[in-house]
Design a protein around this motif. Structure first.
Motif, PDB file in Angstrom:
ATOM      1  N   MET A   1      -7.126  -3.657  24.255  1.00 52.81           N
ATOM      2  CA  MET A   1      -8.508  -4.435  23.800  1.00 52.81           C
ATOM      3  C   MET A   1      -7.673  -6.172  22.710  1.00 52.81           C
ATOM      4  SD  MET A   1     -11.156  -1.528  21.756  1.00 52.81           S
ATOM      5  CE  MET A   1     -11.241  -2.517  20.713  1.00 52.81           C
ATOM      6  N   PRO A   2      -6.087  -5.354  22.209  1.00 51.24           N
ATOM      7  CA  PRO A   2      -5.889  -6.540  21.419  1.00 51.24           C
ATOM      8  C   PRO A   2      -6.310  -7.560  21.670  1.00 51.24           C
ATOM      9  CG  PRO A   2      -4.912  -4.327  20.396  1.00 51.24           C
ATOM     10  CD  PRO A   2      -5.198  -4.154  21.774  1.00 51.24           C
ATOM     11  N   ALA A   3      -6.196  -7.942  23.145  1.00 53.73           N
ATOM     12  CA  ALA A   3      -6.216  -8.855  23.770  1.00 53.73           C
ATOM     13  C   ALA A   3      -7.128 -10.121  24.324  1.00 53.73           C
ATOM     14  CB  ALA A   3      -4.862  -8.621  25.543  1.00 53.73           C
ATOM     15  N   LEU A   4      -7.864  -8.985  24.194  1.00 55.19           N
ATOM     16  CA  LEU A   4      -9.503  -8.859  24.596  1.00 55.19           C
ATOM     17  C   LEU A   4      -9.958  -9.747  23.866  1.00 55.19           C
ATOM     18  CD1 LEU A   4     -10.939  -6.149  27.181  1.00 55.19           C
ATOM     19  CD2 LEU A   4     -10.197  -9.143  28.012  1.00 55.19           C
ATOM     20  N   LEU A   5      -9.547  -8.947  22.461  1.00 47.66           N
ATOM     21  CA  LEU A   5     -10.610  -9.694  21.416  1.00 47.66           C
ATOM     22  C   LEU A   5      -9.925 -10.717  20.574  1.00 47.66           C
ATOM     23  CD1 LEU A   5     -10.075  -6.111  18.431  1.00 47.66           C
ATOM     24  CD2 LEU A   5     -12.115  -7.294  20.026  1.00 47.66           C
ATOM     25  N   GLY A   6      -8.133 -11.355  21.069  1.00 51.09           N
ATOM     26  CA  GLY A   6      -6.990 -12.227  20.967  1.00 51.09           C
ATOM     27  C   GLY A   6      -8.640 -13.389  22.244  1.00 51.09           C
ATOM     28  N   ALA A  62     -12.893  -9.030  38.501  1.00 49.14           N
ATOM     29  CA  ALA A  62     -13.653  -9.591  36.355  1.00 49.14           C
ATOM     30  C   ALA A  62     -11.840 -10.480  36.278  1.00 49.14           C
ATOM     31  CB  ALA A  62     -13.229  -8.795  35.588  1.00 49.14           C
ATOM     32  N   ARG A  63     -10.727 -10.309  36.572  1.00 54.16           N
ATOM     33  CA  ARG A  63      -9.616 -10.608  36.117  1.00 54.16           C
ATOM     34  C   ARG A  63      -9.535 -11.725  36.394  1.00 54.16           C
ATOM     35  NH1 ARG A  63      -4.980  -8.510  37.263  1.00 54.16           N
ATOM     36  NH2 ARG A  63      -3.633  -9.953  35.697  1.00 54.16           N
ATOM     37  N   LEU A 110     -14.677  -6.928  30.674  1.00 58.99           N
ATOM     38  CA  LEU A 110     -13.495  -6.380  30.802  1.00 58.99           C
ATOM     39  C   LEU A 110     -13.300  -5.471  29.426  1.00 58.99           C
ATOM     40  CD1 LEU A 110     -11.573  -9.073  31.590  1.00 58.99           C
ATOM     41  CD2 LEU A 110     -11.174  -7.396  33.006  1.00 58.99           C
ATOM     42  N   LEU A 111     -13.857  -5.507  28.139  1.00 57.27           N
ATOM     43  CA  LEU A 111     -13.967  -5.034  26.796  1.00 57.27           C
ATOM     44  C   LEU A 111     -14.456  -3.512  27.311  1.00 57.27           C
ATOM     45  CD1 LEU A 111     -12.379  -4.817  24.024  1.00 57.27           C
ATOM     46  CD2 LEU A 111     -14.372  -5.824  23.226  1.00 57.27           C
ATOM     47  N   PRO A 174      -5.680  -6.424  31.701  1.00 67.30           N
ATOM     48  CA  PRO A 174      -6.615  -5.994  31.098  1.00 67.30           C
ATOM     49  C   PRO A 174      -6.312  -4.037  31.627  1.00 67.30           C
ATOM     50  CG  PRO A 174      -7.628  -7.138  31.033  1.00 67.30           C
ATOM     51  CD  PRO A 174      -6.319  -7.595  32.205  1.00 67.30           C
ATOM     52  N   THR A 175      -6.407  -2.886  31.040  1.00 61.74           N
ATOM     53  CA  THR A 175      -6.597  -2.005  31.557  1.00 61.74           C
ATOM     54  C   THR A 175      -7.835  -1.207  31.662  1.00 61.74           C
ATOM     55  OG1 THR A 175      -6.037  -0.835  29.697  1.00 61.74           O
ATOM     56  CG2 THR A 175      -3.895  -1.888  30.832  1.00 61.74           C
TER      57      THR A 175
END
Length: 195
Positions: A1-6, A62-63, A110-111, A174-175
């Motif tokens: 999640m932090p990477a997606l927010l980034g 999605a990736r 993804l989120l 992303p997981t």
């Protein structure tokens, strides 16, 4: 999640830096009233691309979509720093809009997959805050740069943000949230009846 927010913060930074560069360039050209129209052209193209996302086959994961969208944003942003006239600005910024909505749609998707259903509203709130926060910080920082050193500085910041977003998309995996019994919202029931 932090990477997606980034990733969303970086997209916000692209928005903000583009906005600052557009305002600075149109002002230097003596046509400050065109800034809103240029930004709107980018938004219209982004909306068209977002609607077209419905036609992307499901087999394109999605990736892959994330990588394609960030790669397109990087490639399409590279002409920005060299843009000096209004026709060129309209052309470059309008075409750049093609990458924005697909990136937003993909990262939000993804989120959604990465968090527990019970935390979805919180995650979407954080995502929106990351996007808006990135834009606000970029406008504040690049606006001053563009005024004192020229629009190319803001446009370079936009391309840099696009590059960082692309690197993030290439390196992060992303997981998906795995919903198990321990995450169930209902009361647990024993598998066997007591004797």
């Amino acid at each position: 999640m932090p990477a997606l927010l980034g990733a969303l913060a970086l997209q916000g930074a692209m928005f903000g830096a583009c906005q600052a560069g557009i305002a600075a360039l149109t002002g230097r050209l003596g046509q400050a009233e065109q800034a809103g129209l240029v930004y709107a052209a980018m938004g219209v193209m982004s909306a068209v691309a977002g609607l077209a996302m419905a036609a992307v086959p499901e087999r394109v994961g999605a990736r892959t979509r994330w990588r394609l969208a960030t790669g397109a944003a990087l490639a399409l942003s590279l002409p920005l720093p060299g843009t000096t006239g209004l026709p060129g600005l309209y052309a470059v910024v309008t075409v750049l809009g093609v990458a924005y909505a697909p990136h937003l749609i993909t990262v939000f998707g993804l989120l959604e997959r990465a968090v527990a259903p019970s935390r979805l509203a919180e995650a979407m709130g954080l995502a929106t805050s990351a996007l808006v926060g990135g834009q606000a910080l970029a406008v504040a920082g690049t606006g001053r740069l563009a005024e004192s050193h020229g629009p190319w500085t803001a446009f370079t910041a936009a391309s840099t943000a696009a590059g960082l977003a692309f690197v993030l998309a290439l390196t992060v995996r992303p997981t998906t949230y795995a919903s198990g019994p321990e995450n169930a919202l209902h009361a647990r029931v024993r598998d066997t009846q007591p004797h």
